[in-house]
Design a protein around this motif. Structure first.
Motif, mmCIF file in Angstrom:
data_model
loop_
_atom_site.group_PDB
_atom_site.id
_atom_site.type_symbol
_atom_site.label_atom_id
_atom_site.label_comp_id
_atom_site.label_asym_id
_atom_site.label_seq_id
_atom_site.Cartn_x
_atom_site.Cartn_y
_atom_site.Cartn_z
ATOM 1 N N ALA A 1 0.837 -1.208 0.000
ATOM 2 C CA ALA A 1 0.000 0.000 0.000
ATOM 3 C C ALA A 1 0.870 1.256 0.000
ATOM 4 C CB ALA A 1 -0.935 -0.009 1.199
ATOM 5 N N ILE A 2 1.933 1.241 0.773
ATOM 6 C CA ILE A 2 2.844 2.386 0.804
ATOM 7 C C ILE A 2 3.532 2.543 -0.550
ATOM 8 C CG2 ILE A 2 4.996 3.256 1.814
ATOM 9 C CD1 ILE A 2 4.014 1.957 4.483
ATOM 10 N N LEU A 3 3.949 1.443 -1.135
ATOM 11 C CA LEU A 3 4.629 1.505 -2.432
ATOM 12 C C LEU A 3 3.704 1.978 -3.549
ATOM 13 C CD1 LEU A 3 6.709 -1.747 -2.060
ATOM 14 C CD2 LEU A 3 7.655 0.555 -2.383
ATOM 15 N N ARG A 4 2.406 1.693 -3.450
ATOM 16 C CA ARG A 4 1.454 2.119 -4.483
ATOM 17 C C ARG A 4 0.998 3.569 -4.317
ATOM 18 N NH1 ARG A 4 -0.634 -3.252 -3.796
ATOM 19 N NH2 ARG A 4 -2.030 -2.472 -2.198
ATOM 20 N N ASP A 5 1.256 4.158 -3.168
ATOM 21 C CA ASP A 5 0.813 5.532 -2.899
ATOM 22 C C ASP A 5 1.593 6.503 -3.786
ATOM 23 O OD1 ASP A 5 0.369 8.116 -1.896
ATOM 24 O OD2 ASP A 5 0.248 7.416 0.168
ATOM 25 N N PRO A 6 0.924 7.204 -4.711
ATOM 26 C CA PRO A 6 1.638 8.086 -5.627
ATOM 27 C C PRO A 6 2.026 9.433 -5.006
ATOM 28 C CG PRO A 6 -0.703 8.173 -6.084
ATOM 29 C CD PRO A 6 -0.518 7.149 -4.995
ATOM 30 N N ILE A 7 1.526 9.719 -3.824
ATOM 31 C CA ILE A 7 1.741 11.041 -3.244
ATOM 32 C C ILE A 7 2.871 11.050 -2.223
ATOM 33 C CG2 ILE A 7 0.676 12.901 -1.913
ATOM 34 C CD1 ILE A 7 -2.004 11.998 -3.234
ATOM 35 N N GLN A 8 2.805 10.156 -1.254
ATOM 36 C CA GLN A 8 3.811 10.159 -0.191
ATOM 37 C C GLN A 8 4.989 9.260 -0.552
ATOM 38 O OE1 GLN A 8 2.279 9.474 3.693
ATOM 39 N NE2 GLN A 8 0.717 11.037 3.532
ATOM 40 N N LYS A 9 6.154 9.617 -0.027
ATOM 41 C CA LYS A 9 7.370 8.865 -0.287
ATOM 42 C C LYS A 9 7.280 7.471 0.333
ATOM 43 C CE LYS A 9 12.308 8.897 0.436
ATOM 44 N NZ LYS A 9 13.427 9.469 1.128
ATOM 45 N N ALA A 10 7.715 6.479 -0.419
ATOM 46 C CA ALA A 10 7.784 5.105 0.088
ATOM 47 C C ALA A 10 9.076 4.966 0.879
ATOM 48 C CB ALA A 10 7.755 4.114 -1.063
ATOM 49 N N SER A 11 8.966 4.848 2.201
ATOM 50 C CA SER A 11 10.165 4.767 3.023
ATOM 51 C C SER A 11 10.006 3.705 4.103
ATOM 52 C CB SER A 11 10.456 6.122 3.681
ATOM 53 O OG SER A 11 9.458 6.412 4.642
ATOM 54 N N VAL A 12 11.145 3.214 4.552
ATOM 55 C CA VAL A 12 11.137 2.243 5.649
ATOM 56 C C VAL A 12 10.567 2.895 6.900
ATOM 57 C CG1 VAL A 12 12.563 0.753 7.100
ATOM 58 C CG2 VAL A 12 13.070 0.962 4.663
ATOM 59 N N GLN A 13 10.850 4.176 7.119
ATOM 60 C CA GLN A 13 10.305 4.880 8.281
ATOM 61 C C GLN A 13 8.784 4.870 8.258
ATOM 62 O OE1 GLN A 13 12.667 6.082 6.179
ATOM 63 N NE2 GLN A 13 13.941 7.602 7.185
ATOM 64 N N ARG A 14 8.240 5.132 7.110
ATOM 65 C CA ARG A 14 6.775 5.153 6.978
ATOM 66 C C ARG A 14 6.197 3.767 7.248
ATOM 67 N NH1 ARG A 14 3.670 6.579 1.564
ATOM 68 N NH2 ARG A 14 1.578 6.213 2.343
ATOM 69 N N PHE A 15 6.836 2.730 6.728
ATOM 70 C CA PHE A 15 6.370 1.374 6.994
ATOM 71 C C PHE A 15 6.469 1.039 8.481
ATOM 72 C CE2 PHE A 15 7.604 -3.081 7.656
ATOM 73 C CZ PHE A 15 6.362 -3.653 7.422
ATOM 74 N N ALA A 16 7.601 1.349 9.091
ATOM 75 C CA ALA A 16 7.802 1.033 10.511
ATOM 76 C C ALA A 16 6.741 1.705 11.383
ATOM 77 C CB ALA A 16 9.203 1.442 10.954
ATOM 78 N N ALA A 17 6.271 2.876 10.960
ATOM 79 C CA ALA A 17 5.241 3.583 11.725
ATOM 80 C C ALA A 17 3.901 2.843 11.715
ATOM 81 C CB ALA A 17 5.061 4.998 11.185
#
Length: 185
Positions: free
Chosen positions: A135-151
Motif C-alpha cells: 500500500a505504501i509503495l502504491r501511494d503516488p503522493i507520499q514517499k515510500a520509506s522504511v520509516q513510513r512502513f515502521a510507523a
C-alpha cells in the motif's frame, strides 16, 4: 528470516556496493555472515545476486522498501515469524546489535530499529505486513520509506549509542571506514 537489502543502484558509490571489499570480503558476504551468526534462517538477498538466495526487485527504483516487499512477496513469512532486515552497506553492525532488535519483537506486528535509523529493522510479521508494504509503495503522493512502513507497526526505538550504523554511500565513506577499522578485521 534475514534479508539483506542489496538491490540499489549505488549511484553515489559509482559501483555495486554489495561487491565492495573490506579486508578481502565483499560487503554482501559480510552482511550474510552477520545474519547467519545472529541466527537468521533462511537468508534472502534483495536484488540480482545469483550466488545467494536472491530475489530481483519487483518494485524497481523504490529503494529499500521495494526490495523488502519483493522479498516478502517471493518468500512469504508466516504470521509471528521474526525477520531482520539489514542494509548491505552497514559493515560496522555486530551480532549483538541485531540481537537487541530481535529481543524487542514480542508480539505479531512488532518492529524495532535504532534511534534515527530505520535500518537495520527487526520485524515480527503479521497477516497484514506485505499488504501494508505494498500500500505504501502504491501511494503516488507520499514517499515510500522504511520509516513510513515502521510507523504502521508497533515500533520500539532503541538507543543507538555504541552501535556503528554508518552507511557506506560514497567512495570517501568506504575509505574512511577502512582506515578506522584497519586493525579490527
Amino acid at each position: 528470516m534475514g534479508v539483506v537489502l542489496a538491490g540499489g543502484k549505488s549511484t553515489r558509490m559509482g559501483r555495486d556496493k554489495a561487491l565492495l571489499e573490506l579486508a578481502g570480503r565483499t560487503l554482501l558476504d559480510r552482511a550474510v555472515d552477520l545474519l547467519r551468526q545472529a541466527g537468521a534462517a533462511p537468508i534472502v538477498v534483495s536484488g540480482h545476486h545469483p550466488s545467494y538466495d536472491s530475489v530481483p526487485d519487483l518494485w524497481k527504483g523504490r529503494g529499500p522498501l521495494g526490495g523488502l516487499a519483493s522479498v516478502l512477496k517471493a518468500r512469504p513469512l508466516s504470521p509471528g515469524r521474526g525477520l531482520i532486515v539489514l542494509p548491505v552497506d552497514a559493515p560496522g553492525l555486530r551480532v549483538s546489535d541485531l540481537g537487541r532488535l530481535m529481543d524487542c519483537l514480542t508480539e505479531d506486528g512488532a518492529a524495532a530499529c535504532f534511534e534515527g535509523h530505520p535500518l537495520p529493522l527487526g520485524l515480527r510479521s503479521d497477516k497484514g505486513t506485505l499488504g501494508r508494504l505494498e500500500a505504501i509503495l502504491r501511494d503516488p503522493i507520499q514517499k515510500a520509506s522504511v520509516q513510513r512502513f515502521a510507523a504502521t507497526a508497533s515500533l520500539t526505538v532503541l538507543p543507538a549509542e555504541n552501535v556503528d550504523l554508518r552507511n557506506l554511500n560514497a567512495p570517501a565513506d568506504l575509505q574512511a571506514f577502512s582506515r578506522m577499522q584497519k586493525g579490527d578485521w
